[in-house]
Design a protein around this motif. Structure first.
Motif, PDB file in Angstrom:
ATOM      1  N   THR A 171       0.861  -1.178   0.000  1.00  0.00           N
ATOM      2  CA  THR A 171       0.000   0.000   0.000  1.00  0.00           C
ATOM      3  C   THR A 171       0.899   1.229   0.000  1.00  0.00           C
ATOM      4  O   THR A 171       1.656   1.458   0.943  1.00  0.00           O
ATOM      5  CB  THR A 171      -0.925   0.022   1.227  1.00  0.00           C
ATOM      6  OG1 THR A 171      -1.773  -1.132   1.204  1.00  0.00           O
ATOM      7  CG2 THR A 171      -1.797   1.269   1.215  1.00  0.00           C
ATOM      8  N   HIS A 172       0.854   1.991  -1.086  1.00  0.00           N
ATOM      9  CA  HIS A 172       1.681   3.183  -1.251  1.00  0.00           C
ATOM     10  C   HIS A 172       0.882   4.404  -0.812  1.00  0.00           C
ATOM     11  O   HIS A 172      -0.278   4.581  -1.211  1.00  0.00           O
ATOM     12  CB  HIS A 172       2.087   3.370  -2.713  1.00  0.00           C
ATOM     13  CG  HIS A 172       2.618   2.132  -3.363  1.00  0.00           C
ATOM     14  ND1 HIS A 172       3.965   1.874  -3.480  1.00  0.00           N
ATOM     15  CD2 HIS A 172       1.981   1.074  -3.931  1.00  0.00           C
ATOM     16  CE1 HIS A 172       4.135   0.715  -4.098  1.00  0.00           C
ATOM     17  NE2 HIS A 172       2.939   0.206  -4.377  1.00  0.00           N
ATOM     18  N   SER A 230       2.820  -4.631   3.118  1.00  0.00           N
ATOM     19  CA  SER A 230       3.640  -3.480   3.500  1.00  0.00           C
ATOM     20  C   SER A 230       2.854  -2.203   3.314  1.00  0.00           C
ATOM     21  O   SER A 230       2.003  -2.109   2.425  1.00  0.00           O
ATOM     22  CB  SER A 230       4.916  -3.397   2.642  1.00  0.00           C
ATOM     23  OG  SER A 230       5.761  -4.494   2.844  1.00  0.00           O
ATOM     24  N   VAL A 231       3.140  -1.226   4.144  1.00  0.00           N
ATOM     25  CA  VAL A 231       2.642   0.137   3.967  1.00  0.00           C
ATOM     26  C   VAL A 231       3.863   1.021   3.745  1.00  0.00           C
ATOM     27  O   VAL A 231       4.810   1.005   4.546  1.00  0.00           O
ATOM     28  CB  VAL A 231       1.839   0.624   5.181  1.00  0.00           C
ATOM     29  CG1 VAL A 231       1.415   2.082   4.989  1.00  0.00           C
ATOM     30  CG2 VAL A 231       0.625  -0.268   5.396  1.00  0.00           C
ATOM     31  N   ILE A 232       3.843   1.764   2.626  1.00  0.00           N
ATOM     32  CA  ILE A 232       5.022   2.522   2.213  1.00  0.00           C
ATOM     33  C   ILE A 232       4.656   3.994   2.091  1.00  0.00           C
ATOM     34  O   ILE A 232       4.050   4.422   1.100  1.00  0.00           O
ATOM     35  CB  ILE A 232       5.548   1.997   0.865  1.00  0.00           C
ATOM     36  CG1 ILE A 232       5.859   0.503   0.988  1.00  0.00           C
ATOM     37  CG2 ILE A 232       6.784   2.780   0.413  1.00  0.00           C
ATOM     38  CD1 ILE A 232       6.083  -0.182  -0.334  1.00  0.00           C
ATOM     39  N   ALA A 260       9.213   2.113   5.365  1.00  0.00           N
ATOM     40  CA  ALA A 260       8.140   1.133   5.185  1.00  0.00           C
ATOM     41  C   ALA A 260       7.842   0.409   6.483  1.00  0.00           C
ATOM     42  O   ALA A 260       8.726   0.217   7.323  1.00  0.00           O
ATOM     43  CB  ALA A 260       8.521   0.126   4.105  1.00  0.00           C
ATOM     44  N   TRP A 261       6.582   0.023   6.625  1.00  0.00           N
ATOM     45  CA  TRP A 261       6.171  -0.927   7.647  1.00  0.00           C
ATOM     46  C   TRP A 261       5.856  -2.235   6.930  1.00  0.00           C
ATOM     47  O   TRP A 261       5.152  -2.238   5.914  1.00  0.00           O
ATOM     48  CB  TRP A 261       4.923  -0.440   8.387  1.00  0.00           C
ATOM     49  CG  TRP A 261       5.149   0.792   9.217  1.00  0.00           C
ATOM     50  CD1 TRP A 261       5.761   0.883  10.427  1.00  0.00           C
ATOM     51  CD2 TRP A 261       4.708   2.125   8.899  1.00  0.00           C
ATOM     52  NE1 TRP A 261       5.746   2.179  10.878  1.00  0.00           N
ATOM     53  CE2 TRP A 261       5.111   2.967   9.963  1.00  0.00           C
ATOM     54  CE3 TRP A 261       4.027   2.687   7.822  1.00  0.00           C
ATOM     55  CZ2 TRP A 261       4.854   4.327   9.988  1.00  0.00           C
ATOM     56  CZ3 TRP A 261       3.768   4.058   7.826  1.00  0.00           C
ATOM     57  CH2 TRP A 261       4.178   4.860   8.907  1.00  0.00           C
ATOM     58  N   HIS A 262       6.354  -3.338   7.455  1.00  0.00           N
ATOM     59  CA  HIS A 262       6.182  -4.610   6.751  1.00  0.00           C
ATOM     60  C   HIS A 262       5.788  -5.716   7.721  1.00  0.00           C
ATOM     61  O   HIS A 262       6.328  -5.808   8.831  1.00  0.00           O
ATOM     62  CB  HIS A 262       7.478  -5.010   6.035  1.00  0.00           C
ATOM     63  CG  HIS A 262       7.384  -6.338   5.332  1.00  0.00           C
ATOM     64  ND1 HIS A 262       6.563  -6.543   4.239  1.00  0.00           N
ATOM     65  CD2 HIS A 262       7.998  -7.523   5.572  1.00  0.00           C
ATOM     66  CE1 HIS A 262       6.681  -7.801   3.836  1.00  0.00           C
ATOM     67  NE2 HIS A 262       7.534  -8.410   4.635  1.00  0.00           N
TER      68      HIS A 262
END
Length: 309
Positions: free
Chosen positions: A15-16, A97-99, A109-111
């Motif tokens: 998710t960007h 992931s949240v980027i 990033a959170w992964h």
């Protein structure tokens, strides 16, 4: 006849979030430019781009039994990737992931590892070995012995092989996956990984050390400086293409896809790396590996008119 490629290993839903100036304090909110989801991972992202370039791609790995998996599988299938080899792990969530992308282009990033960490060779459909090429994304999750077994089986079935890692460069990580390298035709790290794995001060020397460790060829991405391709006999520098960068997430996976397709088509190492750099440029101009609209013909047209850096 199209090239058949199995991508095995790490599949992620990214998710960007574009335009993140800071993390709001407390429970405050913040407006951003764009929020977008894309299929990613050293197997999933590479497979998606390979399918866009015209390869016949099958994905093998693990996802959860959740709505994240539904979205990820739909994004891959929409691009023509066969997702029947992705097994469901009900006790794990799908890796995601949240980027947050800052205006400067920086992208922390959170992964969540999720189901990727639960994938084993027992989950792998034997059909994965029957492609023209087998690409293993994330051998660190299997460990070198299992990764070596997978790649050796693929070679025995007549496939060429490649490996890409997610983990940062560290000598202990190189030791962990060392058993896979003698069965790897193409190792596809980035420059930071090469220097970290080997402790070398020079990138070419580091890549040579990985060849000495067993890899047939090391094709290293160098960001805006393009790529470096090293074999036992030669060192080839390939520049990047000039492009307005929006987000570099997935550029490494796109390079891998272009490079591997080039080799499957019989292109030279230099021409394959150039195709990899041009494919990465398509991704850098958007969000994720599925950004924009491109195929092999449009990437080749881009190469014909776009200057290198």
């Amino acid at each position: 006849m199209s090239t058949t490629i199995s991508v095995v290993g790490v599949h992620v839903l990214d998710t960007h979030v574009i335009g993140v100036e800071s993390i709001p304090s407390g429970s405050d909110g913040q407006l951003v430019e764009t929020i977008r989801m894309s299929a990613a991972g050293t197997a999933g992202g590479t497979g998606l781009v390979l399918a866009r370039l015209g390869a016949d791609v099958s994905s093998f790995g693990a996802v959860g039994d959740d709505m994240t998996a539904v979205t990820l599988l739909a994004l891959l299938a929409e691009e023509g990737v066969d997702v029947t080899g992705l097994v469901r792990k009900g006790e794990h969530q799908t890796s995601s992931s949240v980027i947050p992308v800052r205006p400067s282009g920086e992208r922390p990033a959170w992964h969540c590892i999720g189901a990727n960490g639960a994938f084993t060779l027992e989950d792998l459909d034997p059909a994965a070995h029957l492609a023209d090429h087998v690409h293993l994304g994330g051998p660190e999750f299997l460990g070198g012995a299992a990764a070596g077994e997978l790649l050796a089986a693929a070679r025995s079935a007549g496939a060429t092989t490649s490996v890409d890692l997610l983990a940062p460069g560290d000598p202990d990580m190189l030791a962990w996956i060392a058993d896979a390298l003698p069965h790897t035709d193409y190792l596809l790290p980035n420059d930071e990984q090469v220097l970290g794995f080997t402790g070398a001060a020079d990138l070419a020397d580091g890549a040579r050390a990985l060849v000495d460790a067993g890899a047939g060829c090391v094709a290293v991405t160098r960001g805006a400086r393009g790529a470096l391709v090293v074999t036992r006999d030669e060192v080839i520098e390939v520049p990047a293409y000039a492009v307005d960068v929006v987000d570099t997430t997935g550029c490494g996976d796109a390079f891998s896809a272009g490079f591997l397709l080039g080799r499957a088509q019989g292109r030279s190492l230099a021409d394959s790396a150039a195709l990899g750099c041009a494919t990465a440029a398509q991704v850098a101009g958007g969000l994720g590996t599925d950004a924009g609209v491109y195929d092999l013909a449009s990437v080749e047209a881009f190469m014909a008119v776009t200057p290198t850096r």
